[in-house]
Write an enzyme that holds these catalytic residues in place. Structure first.
Site, mmCIF file in Angstrom:
data_model
loop_
_atom_site.group_PDB
_atom_site.id
_atom_site.type_symbol
_atom_site.label_atom_id
_atom_site.label_comp_id
_atom_site.label_asym_id
_atom_site.label_seq_id
_atom_site.Cartn_x
_atom_site.Cartn_y
_atom_site.Cartn_z
ATOM 1 N N ARG A 1 -5.997 0.745 3.912
ATOM 2 C CA ARG A 1 -4.854 1.302 3.184
ATOM 3 C C ARG A 1 -4.492 0.456 1.955
ATOM 4 O O ARG A 1 -4.077 0.984 0.931
ATOM 5 C CB ARG A 1 -3.640 1.505 4.097
ATOM 6 C CG ARG A 1 -3.135 0.273 4.858
ATOM 7 C CD ARG A 1 -2.163 0.710 5.939
ATOM 8 N NE ARG A 1 -1.436 -0.347 6.633
ATOM 9 C CZ ARG A 1 -1.854 -0.948 7.746
ATOM 10 N NH1 ARG A 1 -3.037 -0.623 8.270
ATOM 11 N NH2 ARG A 1 -1.115 -1.877 8.347
ATOM 12 N N GLU B 1 -1.527 -7.054 7.295
ATOM 13 C CA GLU B 1 -0.165 -6.815 7.779
ATOM 14 C C GLU B 1 0.130 -7.730 8.978
ATOM 15 O O GLU B 1 -0.809 -8.227 9.640
ATOM 16 C CB GLU B 1 -0.009 -5.336 8.167
ATOM 17 C CG GLU B 1 1.349 -4.945 8.728
ATOM 18 C CD GLU B 1 2.526 -5.319 7.840
ATOM 19 O OE1 GLU B 1 3.257 -4.417 7.415
ATOM 20 O OE2 GLU B 1 2.699 -6.536 7.566
ATOM 21 N N HIS C 1 0.845 -1.199 0.000
ATOM 22 C CA HIS C 1 0.000 0.000 0.000
ATOM 23 C C HIS C 1 0.883 1.254 0.000
ATOM 24 O O HIS C 1 2.055 1.230 0.441
ATOM 25 C CB HIS C 1 -0.905 0.013 1.230
ATOM 26 C CG HIS C 1 -0.153 -0.009 2.529
ATOM 27 N ND1 HIS C 1 0.435 1.116 3.088
ATOM 28 C CD2 HIS C 1 0.157 -1.018 3.356
ATOM 29 C CE1 HIS C 1 1.053 0.787 4.194
ATOM 30 N NE2 HIS C 1 0.917 -0.496 4.377
ATOM 31 N N HIS D 1 0.707 -5.549 2.359
ATOM 32 C CA HIS D 1 1.477 -4.777 3.337
ATOM 33 C C HIS D 1 2.948 -5.169 3.353
ATOM 34 O O HIS D 1 3.324 -6.218 2.820
ATOM 35 C CB HIS D 1 0.853 -5.015 4.722
ATOM 36 C CG HIS D 1 -0.600 -4.682 4.749
ATOM 37 N ND1 HIS D 1 -1.098 -3.481 5.205
ATOM 38 C CD2 HIS D 1 -1.679 -5.394 4.328
ATOM 39 C CE1 HIS D 1 -2.410 -3.474 5.075
ATOM 40 N NE2 HIS D 1 -2.787 -4.612 4.534
HETATM 41 O O1 LIG Z 1 2.760 -2.105 10.363
HETATM 42 C C1 LIG Z 1 3.586 -1.197 10.199
HETATM 43 O O2 LIG Z 1 4.033 -0.423 11.060
HETATM 44 C C2 LIG Z 1 4.174 -1.028 8.810
HETATM 45 O O3 LIG Z 1 3.209 -1.317 7.868
HETATM 46 C C3 LIG Z 1 5.332 -1.971 8.625
HETATM 47 O O4 LIG Z 1 6.160 -1.715 9.657
HETATM 48 P P1 LIG Z 1 7.693 -2.209 9.616
HETATM 49 O O5 LIG Z 1 8.286 -1.700 8.326
HETATM 50 O O6 LIG Z 1 8.256 -1.567 10.846
HETATM 51 O O7 LIG Z 1 7.650 -3.703 9.691
#
Ligand SMILES: O=C(O)[C@H](O)COP(=O)(O)O
Length: 224
Positions: free
Chosen positions: A58, A111, A9, A181
């Site tokens: 998202r 995610e 996203h 994600h």
């Molecule tokens: O969930 C989150 O904070 C981001 O989508 C991915 O986070 P990260 O890059 O810290 O894993």
């Protein structure tokens, strides 16, 4: 040969604030909308037959905005299915199937669940727990953040979904767009590219950048 495009996203409002997001359902930032539009222009020439997203706004926004920049004559339509992906033509008549790209939302593409870190600023978390520990939580394969999922846990839901639901579409000759994600896609890319637990530590997936794969001779592999 069929095409598989994976897109993380566009930037979300919590990405912009550098806050752990996970399953918190936040929308795209203004920049994230622009990223989704640009991604759509990059994949404009591809005629998609089916779209998969997580159930998080998202990712859904990114798919729909990207398709707004696609040259397709067809309209993406979110399909509500009970349980397993129903044969969508049994829900919609043939006429509609000629004019519609079905969009399937599924939590298996959500995610990674970030547990107690959700809502916390990433830089502040690193000050409390140390850069190394936060990097391990964010990028390792089998070390989970407090009360959250490690990448292995995420893969245990994304990979069966990929092989049981997405792959059959590619095998049927369909071009597939997946909007998801950073970490749910890291688990899928790790699977496709055959990355080791050490190699996946270095795997980063930027927001709003299409990743190109193809299904050919029974194998999914990088296309560009
Ligand atoms: O969930 C989150 O904070 C981001 O989508 C991915 O986070 P990260 O890059 O810290 O894993």
């Amino acid at each position: 040969m069929s095409k598989l495009i994976l897109i993380r996203h566009g930037q979300s409002v919590w990405n912009k604030k550098n806050v752990f997001t996970g399953w918190v359902d936040v929308p795209l930032s203004r920049e994230g909308v622009d990223e989704a539009l640009k991604a759509g222009e990059q994949i404009a020439g591809i005629e998609f037959d089916v779209i998969f997203t997580s159930v998080q706004i998202r990712a859904i926004e990114t798919a729909m905005i990207a398709m707004a920049a696609n040259n397709s004559q067809k309209t993406p339509v979110v399909i509500h299915t009970e349980g397993k992906m129903a044969e969508w033509t049994t829900i919609y008549n043939d006429a509609m199937s000629r004019n519609v790209i079905p969009v399937y939302r599924d939590w298996h593409l959500n995610e990674r669940y970030y547990g107690e870190l959700q809502g916390k600023n990433k830089a502040e978390t690193a000050e409390v727990y140390g850069e190394e520990q936060v990097h391990i939580w964010r990028r390792s394969y089998d070390v989970a953040p407090p009360a959250g999922e490690c990448l292995k846990d995420t893969a245990e839901r994304t990979i069966p979904f990929f092989t049981e639901t997405i792959l059959p579409q590619l095998q049927a000759g369909k071009n597939v767009l997946v909007s998801a994600h950073g970490n749910s896609l890291r688990s899928i890319v790790m699977h496709i590219d055959g990355l080791s637990e050490e190699e996946v530590l270095k795997l980063e997936i930027p927001t709003g950048v299409p990743l190109y794969f193809e299904y050919k001779d029974g194998v999914v592999k990088r296309a560009m």
